[in-house]
Design a protein around this motif. Structure first.
Motif, PDB file in Angstrom:
ATOM      1  N   VAL A  47       0.841  -1.201   0.000  1.00  0.00           N
ATOM      2  CA  VAL A  47       0.000   0.000   0.000  1.00  0.00           C
ATOM      3  C   VAL A  47       0.873   1.247   0.000  1.00  0.00           C
ATOM      4  O   VAL A  47       0.655   2.186  -0.760  1.00  0.00           O
ATOM      5  CB  VAL A  47      -0.947   0.003   1.222  1.00  0.00           C
ATOM      6  CG1 VAL A  47      -1.814   1.261   1.211  1.00  0.00           C
ATOM      7  CG2 VAL A  47      -1.823  -1.241   1.231  1.00  0.00           C
ATOM      8  N   ALA A  48       1.907   1.242   0.849  1.00  0.00           N
ATOM      9  CA  ALA A  48       2.776   2.412   0.957  1.00  0.00           C
ATOM     10  C   ALA A  48       3.517   2.696  -0.349  1.00  0.00           C
ATOM     11  O   ALA A  48       3.734   3.849  -0.711  1.00  0.00           O
ATOM     12  CB  ALA A  48       3.769   2.199   2.095  1.00  0.00           C
ATOM     13  N   SER A  49       3.894   1.653  -1.064  1.00  0.00           N
ATOM     14  CA  SER A  49       4.682   1.825  -2.281  1.00  0.00           C
ATOM     15  C   SER A  49       3.831   2.233  -3.481  1.00  0.00           C
ATOM     16  O   SER A  49       4.321   2.926  -4.377  1.00  0.00           O
ATOM     17  CB  SER A  49       5.418   0.517  -2.616  1.00  0.00           C
ATOM     18  OG  SER A  49       6.245   0.126  -1.553  1.00  0.00           O
ATOM     19  N   SER A  50       2.558   1.824  -3.515  1.00  0.00           N
ATOM     20  CA  SER A  50       1.748   1.986  -4.726  1.00  0.00           C
ATOM     21  C   SER A  50       0.717   3.100  -4.651  1.00  0.00           C
ATOM     22  O   SER A  50       0.390   3.719  -5.670  1.00  0.00           O
ATOM     23  CB  SER A  50       1.033   0.669  -5.052  1.00  0.00           C
ATOM     24  OG  SER A  50       1.956  -0.396  -5.184  1.00  0.00           O
ATOM     25  N   LEU A  51       0.158   3.342  -3.459  1.00  0.00           N
ATOM     26  CA  LEU A  51      -0.918   4.324  -3.332  1.00  0.00           C
ATOM     27  C   LEU A  51      -0.371   5.744  -3.465  1.00  0.00           C
ATOM     28  O   LEU A  51       0.520   6.148  -2.728  1.00  0.00           O
ATOM     29  CB  LEU A  51      -1.627   4.153  -1.981  1.00  0.00           C
ATOM     30  CG  LEU A  51      -2.870   5.015  -1.749  1.00  0.00           C
ATOM     31  CD1 LEU A  51      -3.951   4.720  -2.776  1.00  0.00           C
ATOM     32  CD2 LEU A  51      -3.408   4.794  -0.328  1.00  0.00           C
ATOM     33  N   LYS A  52      -0.903   6.501  -4.414  1.00  0.00           N
ATOM     34  CA  LYS A  52      -0.406   7.858  -4.678  1.00  0.00           C
ATOM     35  C   LYS A  52      -1.354   8.949  -4.187  1.00  0.00           C
ATOM     36  O   LYS A  52      -0.896  10.000  -3.740  1.00  0.00           O
ATOM     37  CB  LYS A  52      -0.168   8.048  -6.187  1.00  0.00           C
ATOM     38  CG  LYS A  52       0.834   7.076  -6.790  1.00  0.00           C
ATOM     39  CD  LYS A  52       2.179   7.137  -6.079  1.00  0.00           C
ATOM     40  CE  LYS A  52       3.166   6.131  -6.659  1.00  0.00           C
ATOM     41  NZ  LYS A  52       4.429   6.080  -5.880  1.00  0.00           N
ATOM     42  N   ALA A  53      -2.657   8.738  -4.301  1.00  0.00           N
ATOM     43  CA  ALA A  53      -3.604   9.785  -3.905  1.00  0.00           C
ATOM     44  C   ALA A  53      -4.997   9.190  -3.704  1.00  0.00           C
ATOM     45  O   ALA A  53      -5.324   8.142  -4.268  1.00  0.00           O
ATOM     46  CB  ALA A  53      -3.662  10.895  -4.949  1.00  0.00           C
ATOM     47  N   ILE A  54      -5.785   9.890  -2.881  1.00  0.00           N
ATOM     48  CA  ILE A  54      -7.169   9.476  -2.621  1.00  0.00           C
ATOM     49  C   ILE A  54      -8.059  10.707  -2.707  1.00  0.00           C
ATOM     50  O   ILE A  54      -7.760  11.746  -2.108  1.00  0.00           O
ATOM     51  CB  ILE A  54      -7.324   8.845  -1.218  1.00  0.00           C
ATOM     52  CG1 ILE A  54      -6.329   7.702  -1.028  1.00  0.00           C
ATOM     53  CG2 ILE A  54      -8.750   8.350  -1.007  1.00  0.00           C
ATOM     54  CD1 ILE A  54      -6.192   7.251   0.410  1.00  0.00           C
ATOM     55  N   VAL A  55      -9.142  10.584  -3.488  1.00  0.00           N
ATOM     56  CA  VAL A  55     -10.164  11.636  -3.556  1.00  0.00           C
ATOM     57  C   VAL A  55     -11.408  11.104  -2.858  1.00  0.00           C
ATOM     58  O   VAL A  55     -11.893  10.025  -3.191  1.00  0.00           O
ATOM     59  CB  VAL A  55     -10.506  12.004  -5.014  1.00  0.00           C
ATOM     60  CG1 VAL A  55     -11.672  13.004  -5.051  1.00  0.00           C
ATOM     61  CG2 VAL A  55      -9.301  12.583  -5.724  1.00  0.00           C
ATOM     62  N   ALA A  56     -11.890  11.832  -1.859  1.00  0.00           N
ATOM     63  CA  ALA A  56     -13.170  11.494  -1.235  1.00  0.00           C
ATOM     64  C   ALA A  56     -14.187  12.532  -1.674  1.00  0.00           C
ATOM     65  O   ALA A  56     -13.865  13.718  -1.797  1.00  0.00           O
ATOM     66  CB  ALA A  56     -13.041  11.483   0.284  1.00  0.00           C
TER      67      ALA A  56
END
Length: 580
Positions: free
Chosen positions: A439-448
């Motif tokens: 998760v730490a290596s791949s997740l770049k951004a989250i829009v809620a």
């Protein structure tokens, strides 16, 4: 006698006032021959003249008022006194009835022929006012509600079922004729849904009545009919349209069908469920007429759009869009895909169901019953050499891990997740059982995101906050300037079906994963991740974005209160103090 305006040539007037050139007029006249539009509308559509400039000129030249219909309190019965066919044909509506005249709102008050024709059916002399065509059509959709016609058609169908010699299955299966009562009733129900921009239609049999409810701006509007027996006929007909088993009434079924209603191509997703007094049907309506909204039109603030565009054009990584059902996640993702969809990019989507068909994009429909699951399709797509991958929804650890590994190995992956806000979304992936380092290596951004209802412009009035609202505001007003706050509410009118709200607007939060957040995810530390997220200079929670709209008078504090569970939790302490 009529006070109708004198005949003028609109094109010559615009040229004389130097609002358009002679060449532009001739171009518009040539185009008009193929489109059939009024000249004024044609000029506006081609961008040769602004609508406000055109209408202001007509108002001055003809010495008639220019009326903003969005602020006009119309009388539904008065509007309906003119037959709908005439109102739509001539683009007019009755605004006011005086003792000696009728005031008629027109999109083209220079149309002497239309005024002469209308004078034949209107018993008093006509006076005219100029109005925007778009606002006029909106009011016609509201004023000429189909509720009475739907009730009448339901009664006709019920009378048909009264005949003991008539077989129900024969009525439904042979109802190819557009004049069949069940077909006409369903057609009118769909027409009403398109008029009101409803997102869902609910058909619910009760013990003694049938309820047809439409979800408008996120809230259900109900019509109750005494003809409960017609529920079975409607359900069977809808099942046939969806290719479902009409004999199976004990198990839920899902299907879809397409149809054209009032010039709109709509896709209907249908779900049936056995309930106490029959079968309940819920239909989600997808209107394909307007196509996919561009990213700049989904309601995201400009600074968020710039950052979001920068993120999705990276060569790899996972970007999540989160929120509850009906919050506009798919609209945002399709807006992103429409910008990324170029000949140089291979894009594959894995969806359940495929909601919008997009050219050049390979779209795969998940089919769990035959074993075509998200995880199985995802594995296959990685062998198709995609640059960009859209996963309709991350539902379990298997699909989450495949998506994250794809993001790690050189693919840009877009997906959705059902969570309350951006911060909890990253932690949710870890809770699913995915390795924290992945998760730490791949997740770049989250829009809620959420959708909040807009205050109706036609009945909007200033609002003085009550003690409870002030208490909530006090807990949320960090970094907000309240000196120029313009709190408002809607009193309810015909424009908004007496709800005080009309339309919705998106509320967003954008969380970009930085080094501190990534390290917290690797360590699986919830507290450190929360601290890192809330200390980020770019992060603003949903509650702050919603409060911006309330301060501007776009929405109400009530809508701010319901925008997220987080807001409700934060306000509990303040509410308890107030109650004491």
């Amino acid at each position: 006698m009529s006070d109708a305006p004198k005949r003028i040539r609109l094109g010559d007037l615009l040229v004389a006032q130097q609002l358009i050139s002679q060449d532009q007029l001739e171009t518009a006249l040539r185009e008009q021959r193929s489109t059939g539009l009024k000249l004024g509308r044609q000029l506006v559509e081609m961008g040769f003249v602004e609508e406000n400039s055109l209408l202001s000129l007509l108002s001055r030249q003809l010495d008639i008022p220019f009326i903003e219909l969005k602020h006009f309190r119309f009388d539904r019965e008065l509007v309906q006194s003119l037959p709908e066919s005439l109102a739509r044909r001539y683009r007019v509506m009755i605004l006011r009835e005086d003792p000696d005249s009728i005031l008629l709102g027109m999109s083209d008050p220079t149309d002497i022929f239309s005024i002469d024709e209308l004078q034949r059916v209107i018993p008093k002399p006509i006076k005219t006012a100029v109005v925007r065509e778009s606002e006029l059509l909106d009011i016609l959709d509201i004023a000429y509600s189909s509720a009475e016609e739907i009730a009448s058609l339901a009664e006709q169908l019920d009378e048909t079922l009264d005949d003991d010699s008539v077989d129900l299955s024969e009525i439904i299966t042979s109802a190819e004729d557009s004049d069949a009562p069940v077909v006409r009733l369903l057609q009118k129900v769909f027409e009403e849904a398109i008029k009101t921009k409803a997102s869902d239609i609910h058909i619910e049999p009760d013990e003694n009545v049938l309820r047809i409810r439409q979800r408008i701006d996120g809230v259900l509007v109900e019509q109750v009919m005494n003809e409960k027996r017609i529920a079975g006929a409607l359900v069977v007909r809808l099942k046939l349209m969806s290719n479902l088993d009409i004999a199976e009434k004990r198990l839920p079924q899902d299907g879809r069908f397409n149809l054209k209603v009032s010039g709109h191509n709509i896709d209907v997703r249908l779900s049936t469920m056995p309930v106490q007094f029959g079968e309940s049907v819920v239909m989600r309506i997808l209107d394909h007429t307007e196509g996919v909204l561009p990213l700049g039109s989904v309601g995201m603030p400009d600074n968020y759009i710039r950052r979001f565009r920068h993120i999705i054009t990276r060569p790899h990584g996972l970007v999540l869009v989160t929120g509850p059902t009906g919050s506009g996640k798919t609209t945002t993702l399709y807006g992103a895909l429409s910008e990324l969809n170029t000949p140089e990019k291979k894009i594959i989507t894995v969806e359940d169901p495929v909601e919008y068909r997009l050219p050049r994009i390979s779209q795969v429909q998940v089919h769990e019953k035959i074993g075509l699951s998200f995880s199985k399709v995802l594995r296959a797509t990685l062998r198709q050499d995609p640059d960009i991958l859209l996963v309709g929804e991350i539902r379990d650890a298997d699909s989450a891990e495949i998506a994250l590994r794809a993001a790690m190995t050189g693919h840009m992956v877009l997906s959705t997740l059902h969570t309350n806000d951006a911060v909890t979304s990253a932690l949710r992936l870890v809770d699913m059982g995915v390795d924290p380092y992945l998760v730490a290596s791949s997740l770049k951004a989250i829009v809620a995101q959420r959708l909040v209802r807009r205050i109706c412009e036609s009945c909007s009035v200033p609002h003085e906050l009550n003690p409870l609202e002030l208490s909530l505001l006090h807990s949320l007003k960090k970094n907000h300037n309240l000196a120029d706050a313009n709190f408002r509410r809607g009193t309810g009118c015909a424009h908004c079906y007496n709800t005080g709200y009309r339309g919705r607007i998106g509320v967003f939060e954008l969380l970009e994963i930085n080094h501190a957040m990534a390290n917290a995810l690797r360590d699986n530390s919830v507290r450190e991740f929360n601290d890192a997220a809330h200390s980020s200079s770019h992060y603003r929670p949903l509650s702050a974005s919603a409060l911006d709209f309330a301060i501007q008078g776009v929405t109400t504090i009530d809508e701010v209160m319901r925008v997220s569970a987080q807001i409700e939790d934060e306000s509990l302490g303040e509410i308890a103090e107030y109650d004491q």
